[in-house]
Enzyme design. Structure first.
Site, short mmCIF file in Angstrom:
data_model
loop_
_atom_site.label_atom_id
_atom_site.label_comp_id
_atom_site.label_asym_id
_atom_site.label_seq_id
_atom_site.Cartn_x
_atom_site.Cartn_y
_atom_site.Cartn_z
N TYR A 96 54.53 25.48 28.01
CA TYR A 96 55.16 24.73 29.10
C TYR A 96 54.41 25.16 30.39
O TYR A 96 54.42 23.74 31.08
CB TYR A 96 56.76 25.36 29.10
CG TYR A 96 57.49 24.71 30.19
CD1 TYR A 96 58.02 23.63 29.76
CD2 TYR A 96 57.75 25.10 31.28
CE1 TYR A 96 59.03 22.74 30.36
CE2 TYR A 96 58.54 24.52 32.28
CZ TYR A 96 59.19 23.38 31.65
OH TYR A 96 59.89 22.81 32.63
N LYS A 152 53.01 21.85 32.55
CA LYS A 152 53.33 21.48 33.85
C LYS A 152 52.43 21.35 34.93
O LYS A 152 52.40 20.76 36.00
CB LYS A 152 54.83 22.28 34.04
CG LYS A 152 55.79 21.88 33.11
CD LYS A 152 56.24 20.43 33.43
CE LYS A 152 57.55 20.15 32.56
NZ LYS A 152 57.87 18.66 32.50
#
Length: 257
Positions: free
Chosen positions: A161, A165
């Site tokens: 993640y 991002k």
């Protein structure tokens, strides 16, 4: 100039991915409340229909489009249906994504690819298609990507993640550089911790209380805390902004950055 004028979105067409719940649902409501016609895109059609009803009851205009952001054919259909109903998309909010809570050594290749595909690949391909259509129609537009405070600092259990991002932040800069002179702005919002459906069980437990103590403001993000950032980037108020990432995290990045 009055704020009501520079933040007004009347005459614009917005498309929001991941609009069935959480931040995406809020983004769609805020855009509609400020004059945009909004296409809501997600896989859960029942939730989209319910949100459409709430937006229309409040005086806004919206439509629901069931689509998986990883399905390229569904992506094209979503843009086509929005154009047929409202016109060319001039505000694209890439919000769809997924979180993960697996330590790096336990992560499978499938899980790694799933998170990178949802949280980064989809942002590129939807931005690419949205920008192509804006340019073909001669429309000056705004693309707003949802990044995360974890793009700027690491935490255990969120490797894929965080990497995705961080990629969104860099992708935002790269697209902004290529599209600026063509009239398409590309920016991002990097939220800190907000309680949503995908993290509610975790953040509302004992671990959540511990995490709050690491945030300078002492709380998680509340509904409405991203409204200003979204409207700034989507409207004329942010006309000279591109390639920027607005961090809205209660000061969290000051500790982890």
């Amino acid at each position: 100039m009055k704020a009501a004028t520079i933040f007004d979105l009347t005459g614009t067409v917005a498309l929001v991915t991941g609009a069935s719940s959480g931040l995406g649902a809020r983004f769609a409501q805020v855009l509609a409340a400020n004059g945009a016609k909004v296409a809501l895109v997600a896989r859960r059609k029942d939730r989209l229909d319910a949100l459409c009803g709430r937006i229309e009851k409040a005086g806004g205009t919206a439509m629901a489009i069931e689509a998986d952001v990883l399905d390229r054919a569904a992506m094209l259909r979503a843009f086509d249906e929005t154009h047929q109903a409202f016109g060319t998309v001039s505000i694209l909010v890439n919000n769809a994504g997924a979180a993960q809570g697996v330590r790096a050594l336990d992560m499978t290749e499938e899980e790694w690819r799933r998170i990178l595909s949802l949280d980064l690949d989809s942002v590129f391909f939807w931005s690419q298609e949205g920008a192509r259509r804006m340019l073909a129609a001669g429309v000056k537009g705004s693309i707003v990507n949802t990044a995360s405070v974890l793009a700027f600092g690491a935490a255990k259990g969120v490797t894929a993640y965080a990497v995705a991002k961080a990629g969104v932040v860099q992708l935002t800069k790269a697209l902004a550089l290529e599209l600026a002179f063509k009239g398409v702005r590309v920016n991002a919002i990097a939220p800190g911790w907000f309680v949503t459906d995908i993290n509610r069980a975790f953040l509302e437990g004992d671990k959540g209380e511990e995490m709050k103590r690491s945030i300078p403001m002492g709380r998680f993000g509340a509904e409405g805390d991203l409204d200003g950032a979204l409207l700034l980037l989507a409207s004329k108020a942010g006309a000279y902004m591109t390639g920027a990432t607005i961090i809205a995290d209660g000061g969290q990045v000051v500790r982890i950055g």
